[in-house]
Design an enzyme around this catalytic site. Sequence first.
Site, PDB file in Angstrom:
ATOM      1  N   TYR A   1      -2.811 -61.235 -44.485  1.00  0.00           N
ATOM      2  CA  TYR A   1      -1.667 -60.766 -43.341  1.00  0.00           C
ATOM      3  C   TYR A   1      -1.371 -59.373 -43.679  1.00  0.00           C
ATOM      4  O   TYR A   1      -1.476 -57.970 -45.112  1.00  0.00           O
ATOM      5  CB  TYR A   1      -0.665 -61.030 -44.119  1.00  0.00           C
ATOM      6  CG  TYR A   1       0.040 -62.357 -43.838  1.00  0.00           C
ATOM      7  CD1 TYR A   1      -1.467 -63.228 -43.386  1.00  0.00           C
ATOM      8  CD2 TYR A   1       0.606 -63.332 -44.408  1.00  0.00           C
ATOM      9  CE1 TYR A   1      -0.742 -64.477 -42.911  1.00  0.00           C
ATOM     10  CE2 TYR A   1       1.434 -64.378 -44.141  1.00  0.00           C
ATOM     11  CZ  TYR A   1       0.289 -65.111 -43.595  1.00  0.00           C
ATOM     12  OH  TYR A   1       0.219 -66.266 -43.563  1.00  0.00           O
ATOM     13  N   THR A   2      -1.938 -58.946 -42.543  1.00  0.00           N
ATOM     14  CA  THR A   2      -1.536 -56.993 -42.099  1.00  0.00           C
ATOM     15  C   THR A   2      -2.710 -56.046 -42.681  1.00  0.00           C
ATOM     16  O   THR A   2      -2.421 -54.984 -43.296  1.00  0.00           O
ATOM     17  CB  THR A   2      -0.189 -56.312 -42.258  1.00  0.00           C
ATOM     18  OG1 THR A   2       0.213 -56.948 -43.497  1.00  0.00           O
ATOM     19  CG2 THR A   2       0.721 -57.096 -41.073  1.00  0.00           C
TER      20      THR A   2
END
Length: 354
Positions: A63-64
Amino acid sequence: MALDQYYLLGRSGLRVSRLALGTMNFGTGGFHAAYGKTQDEARPIFRKYVEEGGNFVDTADFYTAGESETILGRLIAETNSRDRLVLTTKFTNTVDPADPNAGGNGRKHLIRALDASLRRLGTDYVDVHLLHTWDRITPVEEVVRTFDDLVRAGKIRYPGLSDVPSWYAARAQSLTEAHSLAPMVNLQLPYSLVERQIETEHVPMAQHLGLGVTAWSPLAGGVLTGKYRDGGAGRLSDGPSWTERTPQVLAPLEEVASKLGVTMAQVAINWVATQPAIAAAIVGASSAGQLGKSMAALDFEIPAELRTLLDEASAVPPESVYRMFTPAYQNWIVSPELKIGDKPAGYAPAVRNW
């Protein structure tokens, strides 16, 4: 506020909130950058969740581009909340496309991915560690054995699975039972009023084998907020999209929300969180205010007649062999004259301390 209620996750003694905080938008890098939040923007969201009693937090190593874990770790340290949180992260996605062992579900990558997650999160263990996506080739025996080794090493408390076929989850759980390995306690899957396909296999499997289902995208990428009236996808390019069935769900959803004096999003979240086998619905937010509205989704009950309205509008007709497992078909082949069921109502009443 319903976040002060906690239930066991699967067949374990781990108590979790019925709404989990999704942190996929914590950070501004990688695939999720388009709607990502800086640490300062994420802080009030995280604090709102913790201050209201929530204890179930979900992230993943990709994630990110890892920023989600890093920011989450800093926010946990700021609030001194590590011990009371049930921290969940996931692995599978590659960290180096040029390295064949830097992705997938093999032992080498699983251990390396967990160690990297622990560094970013600033902790020496995670409460729940999930295989993020089935890679189709790693032997399931290798996955469950590695998970068991990591539990014994104290690096994870409980293992689980995300986005896998039901047969794979059943195979994994059966192996843990047969060989006295750490059992899977969590199964993370997409589930909403417009995406109910997991009810065919995954839900009954989870109920029988002791996996608590955590539902991601309960708003179908924003579709069930009523925001998209003329079609179009949710905010994720690969998320649940508008289909020809969506309007037949939105109309009764809006009707139920109006009758209850709440939002369509709150009804949609409530419906998911209170379905069979669901341990928690995962909700994300772009602000503390939006999160507060989502958390209020469990402050009311959907009356039986209104739930039936939603169920019928969103039902997925059984196909192929599954048509044989319906009440009508079973009545025909077992006994059209007798009423036969599993257990009578009240056979296993809920155990609560309130």
